[in-house]
Write a protein that holds these residues in place. Structure first.
Motif, short mmCIF file in Angstrom:
data_model
loop_
_atom_site.label_atom_id
_atom_site.label_comp_id
_atom_site.label_asym_id
_atom_site.label_seq_id
_atom_site.Cartn_x
_atom_site.Cartn_y
_atom_site.Cartn_z
N MET A 1 4.94 8.27 -15.40
CA MET A 1 3.61 8.04 -14.87
C MET A 1 3.68 7.16 -13.63
SD MET A 1 0.35 6.95 -17.11
CE MET A 1 -1.23 7.38 -16.55
N GLY A 2 4.35 6.00 -13.70
CA GLY A 2 4.61 5.17 -12.53
C GLY A 2 3.41 4.44 -11.97
N TRP A 3 2.87 3.46 -12.70
CA TRP A 3 1.75 2.67 -12.22
C TRP A 3 2.04 1.21 -12.51
CZ3 TRP A 3 -2.25 1.63 -16.29
CH2 TRP A 3 -1.88 2.12 -17.54
N GLU A 4 1.35 0.32 -11.83
CA GLU A 4 1.62 -1.11 -11.94
C GLU A 4 0.36 -1.87 -12.33
OE1 GLU A 4 2.92 -2.30 -8.06
OE2 GLU A 4 4.94 -1.53 -8.37
N MET A 5 0.59 -2.99 -13.00
CA MET A 5 -0.49 -3.94 -13.27
C MET A 5 0.13 -5.26 -13.69
SD MET A 5 -2.12 -2.89 -17.00
CE MET A 5 -2.65 -1.33 -16.39
N THR A 6 -0.65 -6.31 -13.59
CA THR A 6 -0.19 -7.62 -14.05
C THR A 6 -0.40 -7.71 -15.56
OG1 THR A 6 -2.33 -8.69 -13.78
CG2 THR A 6 -0.84 -8.70 -11.86
N ALA A 7 0.24 -8.69 -16.17
CA ALA A 7 0.06 -8.92 -17.61
C ALA A 7 -1.39 -9.24 -17.92
CB ALA A 7 0.97 -10.05 -18.07
N GLU A 8 -2.03 -9.97 -17.04
CA GLU A 8 -3.45 -10.33 -17.23
C GLU A 8 -4.32 -9.07 -17.27
OE1 GLU A 8 -6.69 -12.38 -14.43
OE2 GLU A 8 -5.09 -13.76 -15.06
N GLU A 9 -4.08 -8.14 -16.33
CA GLU A 9 -4.83 -6.88 -16.33
C GLU A 9 -4.58 -6.08 -17.61
OE1 GLU A 9 -5.10 -5.02 -11.99
OE2 GLU A 9 -3.09 -5.79 -12.44
N LEU A 10 -3.33 -6.05 -18.05
CA LEU A 10 -2.98 -5.32 -19.26
C LEU A 10 -3.75 -5.89 -20.46
CD1 LEU A 10 0.40 -3.97 -20.34
CD2 LEU A 10 -0.80 -5.44 -21.92
#
Length: 172
Positions: free
Chosen positions: A1-10
């Protein structure tokens, strides 16, 4: 899939009911990935990149971490019951005192990882080179069987099996 986010967003998305984070790359905020103590039961992190994540004391019961990158992650005292770590990369990870009861640990790379005092049910075809299982709730025969690679591995009783050797016997 290949997407990014911060731990806070998760964590925010998880709290709003999202459970599928397959393939996510969790990026460091403030220099590290902090998921310490969070309840992430039933989360899907299949194939995700959690390199160097701090998951100390996190609850990952029923989580899917199949193929996850957990190199250098801190999973000390994590609750990882009835989860899947199939083919996960745990190289240099700290999994000490974690509860891995009924968790699939088949084909993991646990080279240089620490499982001291962890509850480990079963490993199959795992790389356990330089891994430390001192005080872990798994007997030596459970480590030295089922095709596991043992090489300078510290057994639960504190002995070191120099190896290299592949565990004998068939898997389940």
């Amino acid at each position: 899939m290949g997407w990014e986010m911060t731990a806070e967003e998760l964590v925010i998305r998880y709290d709003y009911g999202q459970r599928n984070f397959a393939g996510v790359e969790v990026i460091p905020a403030h220099g590290f990935i902090d998921l310490q103590g969070f309840n992430l039961q039933g989360i899907n992190l299949r194939g995700s990149n959690l390199k160097s994540a701090r998951l100390t004391g996190a609850d990952l019961t029923d989580a899917d971490l199949t193929g996850a990158i957990l190199t250098s992650a801190d999973l000390e005292r994590a609750i990882i019951i009835n989860a899947s770590l199939h083919s996960a990369n745990l190289r240099w990870a700290n999994v000490s005192k974690a509860n891995l009861t009924r968790t699939c640990l088949h084909h993991i790379n646990a080279a240089d990882a620490s499982f001291c005092e962890a509850r480990v049910s079963y490993l199959e075809r795992a790389i356990l080179a330089n891994a430390n299982f001192r005080g872990a709730a798994i007997d030596n025969s459970g480590l030295c069987r089922f095709g596991n690679l043992i090489w300078n591995t510290t057994m639960s009783d504190g002995t070191i099996v120099i190896g290299p050797q592949y565990g004998d016997g068939e898997g389940r």
